[in-house]
Write a protein that holds these residues in place. Structure first.
Motif, PDB file in Angstrom:
ATOM      1  N   GLN A 216       0.821  -1.213   0.000  1.00 24.11           N
ATOM      2  CA  GLN A 216       0.000   0.000   0.000  1.00 24.11           C
ATOM      3  C   GLN A 216       0.851   1.259   0.000  1.00 24.11           C
ATOM      4  N   LEU A 217       1.988   1.191   0.695  1.00 22.88           N
ATOM      5  CA  LEU A 217       2.845   2.362   0.798  1.00 22.88           C
ATOM      6  C   LEU A 217       3.450   2.770  -0.538  1.00 22.88           C
ATOM      7  N   PHE A 218       3.727   1.791  -1.409  1.00 28.20           N
ATOM      8  CA  PHE A 218       4.571   2.110  -2.548  1.00 28.20           C
ATOM      9  C   PHE A 218       3.911   1.996  -3.921  1.00 28.20           C
ATOM     10  N   VAL A 219       2.847   1.209  -4.068  1.00 27.75           N
ATOM     11  CA  VAL A 219       2.383   0.949  -5.432  1.00 27.75           C
ATOM     12  C   VAL A 219       1.146   1.767  -5.793  1.00 27.75           C
ATOM     13  N   GLU A 238      -8.566   1.563  -1.728  1.00 26.17           N
ATOM     14  CA  GLU A 238      -9.836   0.827  -1.703  1.00 26.17           C
ATOM     15  C   GLU A 238      -9.746  -0.485  -0.926  1.00 26.17           C
ATOM     16  N   LEU A 239      -8.535  -0.800  -0.481  1.00 20.98           N
ATOM     17  CA  LEU A 239      -8.365  -2.050   0.262  1.00 20.98           C
ATOM     18  C   LEU A 239      -8.972  -1.898   1.658  1.00 20.98           C
ATOM     19  N   ASN A 240      -9.971  -2.708   1.986  1.00 21.57           N
ATOM     20  CA  ASN A 240     -10.531  -2.658   3.341  1.00 21.57           C
ATOM     21  C   ASN A 240     -10.669  -4.067   3.905  1.00 21.57           C
ATOM     22  N   VAL A 243     -12.370  -6.633   1.725  1.00 23.14           N
ATOM     23  CA  VAL A 243     -11.572  -7.074   0.589  1.00 23.14           C
ATOM     24  C   VAL A 243     -10.490  -8.062   1.038  1.00 23.14           C
ATOM     25  N   LEU A 244      -9.841  -7.749   2.140  1.00 21.11           N
ATOM     26  CA  LEU A 244      -8.792  -8.653   2.640  1.00 21.11           C
ATOM     27  C   LEU A 244      -9.384 -10.001   3.026  1.00 21.11           C
ATOM     28  N   THR A 245     -10.590  -9.979   3.580  1.00 22.98           N
ATOM     29  CA  THR A 245     -11.257 -11.232   3.909  1.00 22.98           C
ATOM     30  C   THR A 245     -11.566 -12.013   2.636  1.00 22.98           C
ATOM     31  N   GLU A 246     -11.971 -11.293   1.601  1.00 23.73           N
ATOM     32  CA  GLU A 246     -12.243 -11.913   0.301  1.00 23.73           C
ATOM     33  C   GLU A 246     -10.978 -12.585  -0.254  1.00 23.73           C
ATOM     34  N   ILE A 247      -9.828 -11.924  -0.072  1.00 23.79           N
ATOM     35  CA  ILE A 247      -8.588 -12.456  -0.632  1.00 23.79           C
ATOM     36  C   ILE A 247      -8.001 -13.573   0.235  1.00 23.79           C
ATOM     37  N   LEU A 257      -4.408  -2.591   7.999  1.00 26.62           N
ATOM     38  CA  LEU A 257      -4.934  -1.719   6.952  1.00 26.62           C
ATOM     39  C   LEU A 257      -4.203  -0.396   6.938  1.00 26.62           C
ATOM     40  N   GLY A 258      -3.920   0.059   5.759  1.00 20.90           N
ATOM     41  CA  GLY A 258      -3.047   1.234   5.613  1.00 20.90           C
ATOM     42  C   GLY A 258      -3.771   2.551   5.720  1.00 20.90           C
ATOM     43  N   GLY A 259      -4.745   2.681   6.643  1.00 25.35           N
ATOM     44  CA  GLY A 259      -5.339   3.995   6.904  1.00 25.35           C
ATOM     45  C   GLY A 259      -4.317   4.891   7.556  1.00 25.35           C
TER      46      GLY A 259
END
Lengths: 281, 271
Positions: A216-219, A238-240, A243-247, A257-259
């Motif tokens: 999240q920090l770099f891309v 948009e990663l929440n 979504v992480l649970t989905e993946i 999470l990168g908030g």
């Protein structure tokens, strides 16, 4: 290279291993020129397979891979070698030739464009050698040129790996878990270096990575893979948790999470780490 | 069923009682066989001969000492020839053994169904026949002399070098090879950059080890006409010139010690 157009285009790419495992299931993916993309997903989701299908270290079962305007899947051995020159690869365990020197490892990136006997006697063209020197300086290894690769630390080795990939003058970087064997601080430095170099050379990159925060920090874009299928494709913001649970499956995702909050706590953790290291010296 | 409950406490044994019995039976059978074999072996031994063996040995010893130091002048040339037979034979074996190893290794052979079995056959054929037998055959084909010795040494060593080297090739780290392939390198370049650096220490170790063995083997090739110091040994034995035999033994011993030292140095330098 222009920042328009598509560098890499995958269509219905599937890979079934001889064991019967379906590693990739009709993956469609476009990587625009100059875009740095992270590929995340659990172990066994097919991240490595995807990257290796692109340069055909793994033979895809079906589907098409187009680099620029070249269809990679239908190439002759000679054509494949020429296409591989256009793709730089960076590996998880560095994959340097341990008993060769740093310089030999970097120059090996140009093997595709140098004849056998010239490469055997290490008589690389002057321009290539000059480029290798410049690249080693760029990644901060000017003092280690004649050392054997196995005499370097993990971070230094990965820098050699990066230099080797860039000496190829590629159009795209295929990066397989670049930080998996590195400590948190070195991981960040390596990710930063890869992303900076992509920006400098207008390179597209596909980066397999386990560390979601670091990605999240770099891309600029994250693609989530699960069981060989793309289940997420979007900007890092948009990663929440859903979504992480989905993946990855069910888990408490708040800490990773990168908030704003999470990012600052990661920064704090890094500072603590730096202090600890400073205290040790 | 390793854990056994007895009197409310759990007892753990390494093996179940039945497995224990089977193992005991196995060892007992082996001991019985050993005793039986010893009886077969010694059936024709005349024990009275053995009784004065120490006297015979002392007698031979007294005839062997002191060594005939003056004989050394006649040994320099055969010794030099012996070293040359071993060294040239080893070079010849490397020349043929290395390609055979790459053809036999599963990860470098062009074809596992056709080329690999052929390479394996050469390795096995070469290894199954001792150098002295090769020398016997070659002396009758190309006549006596150092050339027969060199080829005999080479024929025996091809299999040795081929086998040990192909095993080393099969154990290399594939990631390094993959990385070189990913740069667009040709097969020959992958061999030189990705594979050879990984097997080079093994290659150096195997080569000097075989050279070391070949020096010892080439000392006896003369017994069948293969040239070298063995010729002098046979001549001395035939006329019962024991002090000369002693000197030859000493010279061989010294040569082997030196070659052992050299090969240890080389192996150390290449790791």
């Amino acid at each position: 290279m222009s920042s328009h157009g598509t560098t890499l285009r995958l269509r219905a790419l599937s890979k079934r291993y001889r064991t019967g495992d379906l590693a990739l299931d009709r993956v469609d993916l476009d990587v625009p020129a100059g875009q740095v993309m992270a590929l995340i997903g659990p172990s066994g989701a097919g991240k490595s397979t995807l990257i290796r299908c692109v340069n055909r270290l793994v033979e895809p079962t079906s589907g098409s891979i187009v680099l620029g305007s070249t269809d990679i899947t239908g190439l002759t051995p000679r054509g494949l070698r020429r296409a591989r020159q256009r793709m730089g690869m960076i590996f998880q365990e560095y994959a340097l030739v341990e008993r060769l020197t740093v310089m030999e490892n970097v120059l090996s990136g140009q093997l595709g464009s140098v004849g056998f006997w010239r490469s055997y006697f290490r008589r690389f063209p002057e321009a290539t050698v000059r480029q290798a020197f410049a690249m080693l300086e760029r990644v901060g290894l000017s003092d280690h040129i004649d050392k054997r690769a196995d005499a370097l630390s993990g971070g230094q080795r990965q820098r050699v790996g990066i230099a080797r990939a860039l000496v190829q003058n590629p159009e795209i970087l295929l990066v397989d878990e670049p930080t998996a064997s590195l400590d948190p601080k070195t991981s960040r430095q390596i990710m930063r270096l890869v992303c900076e170099l992509c920006a400098e050379h207008g390179l597209a990159a596909v980066i397999n990575i386990h560390d979601v925060q670091l990605a999240q920090l770099f891309v600029q874009r994250i693609v989530g893979l699960r069981a060989g299928r793309v289940v997420f494709d979007g900007p890092p913001g948009e990663l929440n948790a859903d979504v992480l649970t989905e993946i990855y499956g069910e888990e408490d995702w708040t800490a990773s999470l990168g908030g704003k909050q999470a990012a600052s706590s990661a920064q704090a953790a890094l500072e603590v780490e730096e202090e600890r290291l400073a205290g040790l010296t | 069923m390793r854990a056994v409950e007895r009197n409310e406490s759990v007892i753990w044994r390494r093996r179940a009682p039945k497995a224990e019995l089977v193992r005991f039976a196995g060892w007992f059978a082996l001991a019985t066989l050993t005793v039986f074999c010893f009886q077969v072996m010694t059936r024709d031994t005349v024990w009275s001969f053995l009784l004065d063996a120490h006297i015979q040995a002392a007698d031979l010893g007294s005839r062997m000492f002191p060594p005939n130091w003056g004989y050394i002048d006649k040994l320099w040339w055969p010794l030099w020839e012996t070293l040359n037979i071993a060294t040239l034979g080893t070079f010849l074996a490397i020349l043929f053994g290395v390609p055979v190893a790459f053809l036999a290794a599963r990860n470098t052979t062009p074809s596992t169904t056709f080329v690999r079995p052929v390479a394996m056959f050469f390795i096995v054929a070469s290894r199954s026949i001792n150098s002295i037998i090769w020398a016997l055959v070659l002396v009758s084909i190309i006549g006596p002399g150092a050339l027969a010795g060199i080829i005999a040494i080479a024929l025996r060593s091809i299999g040795f070098i081929g086998k040990l080297l192909y095993e080393a090739i099969e154990e290399i780290d594939t990631a390094q090879v993959e990385a070189i392939r990913a740069t667009g390198a040709s097969r020959a370049q992958v061999l030189v950059y990705g594979i050879w650096p990984q097997v080079r220490p093994a290659f150096a170790g195997i080569s000097v080890f075989r050279w070391d063995i070949n020096i010892r083997e080439s000392t006896v090739l003369g017994l069948v006409g293969g040239g070298g110091i063995g010729l002098q040994l046979q001549a001395s034995l035939n006329v019962l010139a024991w002090p000369q035999v002693t000197l030859i033994f000493l010279v061989i011993l010294l040569t082997v010690v030196i070659s052992e030292w050299v090969s240890a140095k080389v192996r150390h330098a290449y790791i």
